[in-house]
Design an enzyme around this catalytic site. Structure first.
Site, short mmCIF file in Angstrom:
data_model
loop_
_atom_site.label_atom_id
_atom_site.label_comp_id
_atom_site.label_asym_id
_atom_site.label_seq_id
_atom_site.Cartn_x
_atom_site.Cartn_y
_atom_site.Cartn_z
N SER A 151 0.91 -1.43 -0.10
CA SER A 151 -0.14 -0.07 -0.03
C SER A 151 0.97 1.19 -0.10
O SER A 151 2.04 1.31 0.62
CB SER A 151 -0.87 0.02 1.12
OG SER A 151 -1.40 1.24 1.77
N TYR B 149 -1.78 -0.11 10.74
CA TYR B 149 -1.88 -0.77 9.48
C TYR B 149 -0.82 -0.49 8.55
O TYR B 149 -0.33 -1.44 7.92
CB TYR B 149 -3.20 -0.32 8.87
CG TYR B 149 -3.31 -0.45 7.34
CD1 TYR B 149 -3.61 -1.75 7.08
CD2 TYR B 149 -3.30 0.64 6.37
CE1 TYR B 149 -3.78 -1.98 5.44
CE2 TYR B 149 -3.24 0.17 5.11
CZ TYR B 149 -3.47 -0.93 4.72
OH TYR B 149 -3.69 -1.31 3.16
N LYS C 159 2.17 -3.17 6.84
CA LYS C 159 2.62 -3.13 5.40
C LYS C 159 4.28 -2.94 5.26
O LYS C 159 4.89 -3.53 4.56
CB LYS C 159 1.67 -2.18 4.69
CG LYS C 159 0.23 -2.63 4.48
CD LYS C 159 0.18 -3.94 3.53
CE LYS C 159 -1.43 -4.20 3.41
NZ LYS C 159 -1.30 -5.64 2.95
C1 UD1 Z 1 -5.81 4.16 2.91
C2 UD1 Z 1 -4.45 3.93 2.50
C3 UD1 Z 1 -4.61 3.01 1.44
C4 UD1 Z 1 -5.31 1.87 2.07
C5 UD1 Z 1 -6.61 2.20 2.46
C6 UD1 Z 1 -7.17 0.72 3.01
C7 UD1 Z 1 -3.22 6.23 2.92
C8 UD1 Z 1 -2.62 7.43 2.46
N1 UD1 Z 1 -3.91 5.34 1.99
O1 UD1 Z 1 -6.44 4.78 2.14
O2 UD1 Z 1 -3.24 2.68 0.90
O3 UD1 Z 1 -5.23 1.00 0.90
O4 UD1 Z 1 -6.49 3.06 3.51
O5 UD1 Z 1 -8.44 1.11 3.28
O6 UD1 Z 1 -2.96 5.62 4.01
N2 UD1 Z 1 -13.06 10.07 3.53
C9 UD1 Z 1 -14.01 11.17 3.91
N3 UD1 Z 1 -15.20 10.63 4.21
C10 UD1 Z 1 -15.58 9.23 4.38
C11 UD1 Z 1 -14.37 8.28 3.98
C12 UD1 Z 1 -13.32 8.75 3.52
O7 UD1 Z 1 -13.97 12.28 3.90
O8 UD1 Z 1 -16.83 8.83 4.82
C13 UD1 Z 1 -11.79 10.83 3.01
C14 UD1 Z 1 -10.54 10.38 3.57
O9 UD1 Z 1 -10.45 11.28 4.73
C15 UD1 Z 1 -9.49 10.25 2.62
C16 UD1 Z 1 -10.15 10.09 1.43
O10 UD1 Z 1 -11.56 10.19 1.71
O11 UD1 Z 1 -9.07 11.62 2.56
C17 UD1 Z 1 -10.02 8.68 1.18
O12 UD1 Z 1 -10.18 7.78 2.03
P1 UD1 Z 1 -10.21 6.11 2.26
O13 UD1 Z 1 -11.19 5.72 0.94
O14 UD1 Z 1 -10.73 5.76 3.76
O15 UD1 Z 1 -8.90 5.61 1.82
P2 UD1 Z 1 -7.35 6.12 2.36
O16 UD1 Z 1 -7.55 6.28 3.79
O17 UD1 Z 1 -7.12 7.24 1.70
#
Ligand code: UD1
Length: 340
Positions: free
Chosen positions: A125, A150, A154
């Site tokens: 990741s 997490y 990795k």
């Molecule tokens: C993270 C990891 C990624 C991993 C994944 C597994 C990092 C940079 N990335 O992804 O490598 O494979 O977890 O789950 O660590 N968000 C909202 N509202 C929501 C959900 C998400 O605003 O309800 C935002 C989050 O704050 C983030 C973006 O959407 O900025 C993406 O979030 P998400 O889809 O959870 O993935 P990551 O956390 O980026």
């Protein structure tokens, strides 16, 4: 035909990789404990493939059961997905993450050694980069302290895999560092099926648009980004799955090597941009509320993907718009399915 063990093959990326493997003439064998998936995924795979892929219900931390699985099949290679992946949950229950993610990897490597299975694709990741100093990140970017347990699992597993390859002549491994996989199979019959409240952005968007959630909370709008929301590199899961098949070719041609590859689209989108794009391509409205920052989130990250383009002869073909339209098609199909 070559048999490929796909641990976690009933999961989101694993199941899409199974489809790509069959398309390239491999025989995938799914090993999954169904802790975060269910039969609806394998039923969808059966519809897409026209046959039910061999599926073994197994916990990959169970070394005895894994030994028997390896003994029963002459695997050519292993693609190891089986792991927990919710960043926030790993902060509140770190031991669960260390136990599962490290032990599954250790057991897989021990079985590979015992049975002489020499090729491993490891599901890593972009979280291993932590919050990078400069963007985009390349495979040479320093691995900063991860922001979550997490992320540490990795990083440790990457070291475990490469130490193993160094010690065992003839083995090879590819560490595939995923950015943010999104989307669904174009048939609408396979996609992301999280249990409970989704922690990832796109399933939360589609469930909110479907009326299953009242509103999407944007986690933080005060980041140092153009619109104040976090930036990520979103990649269509079908593009990502295809890279695993390419990686199998690379492993055969590169005995003794253990190398990392960034897998992303190579550009960043903010949370607001993703929501706006979803509304535009689907015509659905997503109610949104602003919330505080989420623990464990990095501000922004996107990938430099030249290495994977060249070494794996792999390029993305599908963009964010296609991914979001596919994710919505899948959500509509899920709405018609019975509960697990
Ligand atoms: C993270 C990891 C990624 C991993 C994944 C597994 C990092 C940079 N990335 O992804 O490598 O494979 O977890 O789950 O660590 N968000 C909202 N509202 C929501 C959900 C998400 O605003 O309800 C935002 C989050 O704050 C983030 C973006 O959407 O900025 C993406 O979030 P998400 O889809 O959870 O993935 P990551 O956390 O980026």
């Amino acid at each position: 035909m070559k048999k490929i063990l796909v641990t976690g093959g009933a999961g989101f990326i694993g199941s899409h990789t199974v489809i790509e493997l069959v398309g390239r003439g491999f025989i995938p064998v799914i090993a999954d404990n169904f802790s975060n998936s269910d039969r609806r995924v394998t039923d969808g795979l059966t519809s897409i493939l026209g046959h039910r892929p061999e599926t073994v219900m197994i916990d990959c931390t169970d070394s005895g059961a894994m030994e028997r699985l390896f003994a029963d099949h002459g695997f050519h290679a292993v693609i190891h997905f089986a792991a927990f992946k919710a960043v926030g949950e790993s902060v509140t229950d770190p031991l669960r993450y260390y136990r599962n993610n490290l032990l599954t990897t250790q057991v897989v490597l021990e079985c590979m050694r015992t049975y002489g299975v020499r090729h491993l694709v490891f599901s890593s990741s972009c979280t291993v980069y932590g919050q990078p100093d400069s963007l985009p990140v390349t495979e040479q970017s320093p691995l900063k302290p991860p922001v979550s347990p997490y992320g540490y699992t990795k990083q440790v597993c990457e070291h475990m895999v490469c130490d193993f390859v160094s010690a065992e002549p003839g083995f090879s491994a590819g560490l595939l560092r995923y950015f943010n996989p999104v989307g669904a199979h174009p048939s609408g019959l396979n996609g992301e099926l999280p249990y409970g409240v989704p922690s990832n952005l796109v399933p939360f968007i589609t469930q909110t648009a479907a009326g299953l959630r009242p509103a999407l909370t944007i986690f933080g709008s005060d980041y140092a980004t153009p619109d104040g929301t976090c930036i990520r590199d979103y990649i269509h899961v079908t593009d990502l799955a295809g890279a695993h098949v390419r990686a199998l070719d690379w492993l055969e041609a590169n005995p003794g090597k253990c190398e990392a590859f960034n897998l992303g689209q190579g550009r960043g989108h903010s949370v607001k941009e993703v929501i706006d794009t979803f509304e535009r391509v689907t015509g659905q409205h997503v109610p949104v509320v602003m919330g505080p920052r989420r623990a464990g989130d990095v501000e922004q990250i996107w990938a430099e993907v030249t290495k994977a383009n060249r070494a794996l002869n792999w390029h993305t073909e599908l963009g964010l718009e296609v991914a979001l339209a596919d994710a919505w098609r899948w959500q509509q199909y899920v709405n018609t399915l019975p509960a697990p």
